[in-house]
Design a protein around this motif. Structure first.
Motif, mmCIF file in Angstrom:
data_model
loop_
_atom_site.group_PDB
_atom_site.id
_atom_site.type_symbol
_atom_site.label_atom_id
_atom_site.label_comp_id
_atom_site.label_asym_id
_atom_site.label_seq_id
_atom_site.Cartn_x
_atom_site.Cartn_y
_atom_site.Cartn_z
ATOM 1 N N GLU A 98 4.682 -61.256 -13.795
ATOM 2 C CA GLU A 98 3.605 -62.158 -13.375
ATOM 3 C C GLU A 98 2.299 -61.410 -13.131
ATOM 4 N N ALA A 99 2.379 -60.144 -12.735
ATOM 5 C CA ALA A 99 1.167 -59.345 -12.553
ATOM 6 C C ALA A 99 0.502 -59.045 -13.896
ATOM 7 N N GLU A 100 1.324 -58.953 -14.970
ATOM 8 C CA GLU A 100 0.802 -58.622 -16.300
ATOM 9 C C GLU A 100 0.670 -59.835 -17.224
ATOM 10 N N CYS A 101 1.121 -61.009 -16.779
ATOM 11 C CA CYS A 101 1.136 -62.203 -17.627
ATOM 12 C C CYS A 101 -0.275 -62.578 -18.079
ATOM 13 N N SER A 102 -0.410 -62.868 -19.355
ATOM 14 C CA SER A 102 -1.728 -63.185 -19.910
ATOM 15 C C SER A 102 -2.085 -64.669 -19.790
ATOM 16 N N HIS A 103 -1.141 -65.516 -19.458
ATOM 17 C CA HIS A 103 -1.409 -66.958 -19.436
ATOM 18 C C HIS A 103 -2.436 -67.412 -18.398
ATOM 19 N N PRO A 104 -2.493 -66.821 -17.210
ATOM 20 C CA PRO A 104 -3.519 -67.300 -16.269
ATOM 21 C C PRO A 104 -4.945 -66.966 -16.697
ATOM 22 N N THR A 105 -5.115 -66.032 -17.626
ATOM 23 C CA THR A 105 -6.469 -65.652 -18.055
ATOM 24 C C THR A 105 -6.880 -66.321 -19.361
ATOM 25 N N LYS A 106 -6.025 -67.167 -19.914
ATOM 26 C CA LYS A 106 -6.361 -67.847 -21.172
ATOM 27 C C LYS A 106 -7.475 -68.861 -20.944
ATOM 28 N N THR A 107 -8.231 -69.112 -22.007
ATOM 29 C CA THR A 107 -9.316 -70.090 -21.918
ATOM 30 C C THR A 107 -8.741 -71.500 -21.981
ATOM 31 N N GLY A 108 -9.566 -72.454 -21.643
ATOM 32 C CA GLY A 108 -9.144 -73.857 -21.695
ATOM 33 C C GLY A 108 -8.716 -74.279 -23.087
ATOM 34 N N ASN A 109 -9.428 -73.844 -24.130
ATOM 35 C CA ASN A 109 -9.070 -74.200 -25.505
ATOM 36 C C ASN A 109 -7.718 -73.604 -25.894
ATOM 37 N N GLU A 110 -7.482 -72.345 -25.511
ATOM 38 C CA GLU A 110 -6.190 -71.719 -25.815
ATOM 39 C C GLU A 110 -5.052 -72.461 -25.121
ATOM 40 N N LEU A 111 -5.272 -72.837 -23.860
ATOM 41 C CA LEU A 111 -4.252 -73.588 -23.128
ATOM 42 C C LEU A 111 -4.008 -74.951 -23.752
ATOM 43 N N MET A 112 -5.075 -75.618 -24.204
ATOM 44 C CA MET A 112 -4.912 -76.925 -24.848
ATOM 45 C C MET A 112 -4.090 -76.794 -26.131
ATOM 46 N N ASP A 113 -4.319 -75.736 -26.903
ATOM 47 C CA ASP A 113 -3.526 -75.515 -28.118
ATOM 48 C C ASP A 113 -2.055 -75.303 -27.780
ATOM 49 N N ILE A 114 -1.784 -74.499 -26.765
ATOM 50 C CA ILE A 114 -0.399 -74.252 -26.344
ATOM 51 C C ILE A 114 0.258 -75.550 -25.879
#
Length: 144
Positions: A98-114
């Motif tokens: 969780e300290a290294e997870c990249s998901h909290p730093t993703k942009t809104g567009n990247e999250l919408m695609d996921i």
């Protein structure tokens, strides 16, 4: 006698059209004559059982709770799973991930695609579920 063996014994006797008897003492048994042996159940619950995650030995009565909440090797998922993180692994590695997870730093567009991909996968699973359910709901299925 465990519940599975008891049911198996009753089913076998019913197929043979005879009265079920205890394999140890040969007394007649049935669903209505059945009773629990609480002393044996208590003794069995204190026997050691192996944890499926860490291979540690624990009393059988405590094993389920330990596996769910305390075992450091139990399988867990990232808290960012809801936004697409696929990681799952042993609990003791969770904080490092969780300290290294990249998901909290993703942009809104990247999250919408996921999230769109996750929606599409869920729709496909629901279509499969609905088709299986509709096939199983037929009253009679003929075959030759």
């Amino acid at each position: 006698m465990c519940a599975g063996c008891f049911i198996h014994l009753l089913a076998d006797s019913r197929l043979k059209e005879e009265q079920a008897t205890c394999p140890n003492c040969r007394c007649e048994i049935s669903k209505s004559l059945c009773c629990r042996n609480l002393a044996v159940e208590k003794a069995v619950s204190e026997l050691p059982a192996e944890c499926g995650f860490c291979a540690g030995q624990f009393p059988r009565s405590l094993l389920e709770g330990l596996q769910k909440a305390e075992c450091q090797d139990r399988v867990t998922q990232c808290k960012y799973k809801r936004i697409g993180c696929p990681w799952q692994g042993p609990f003791h590695e969770l904080s490092v991930h969780e300290a290294e997870c990249s998901h909290p730093t993703k942009t809104g567009n990247e999250l919408m695609d996921i999230l769109d991909e996750m929606d599409q996968t869920r729709k496909k699973e629901m279509q499969l579920y609905n088709s299986i359910f509709s096939l199983l709901s037929f009253e009679k299925i003929g075959y030759t």
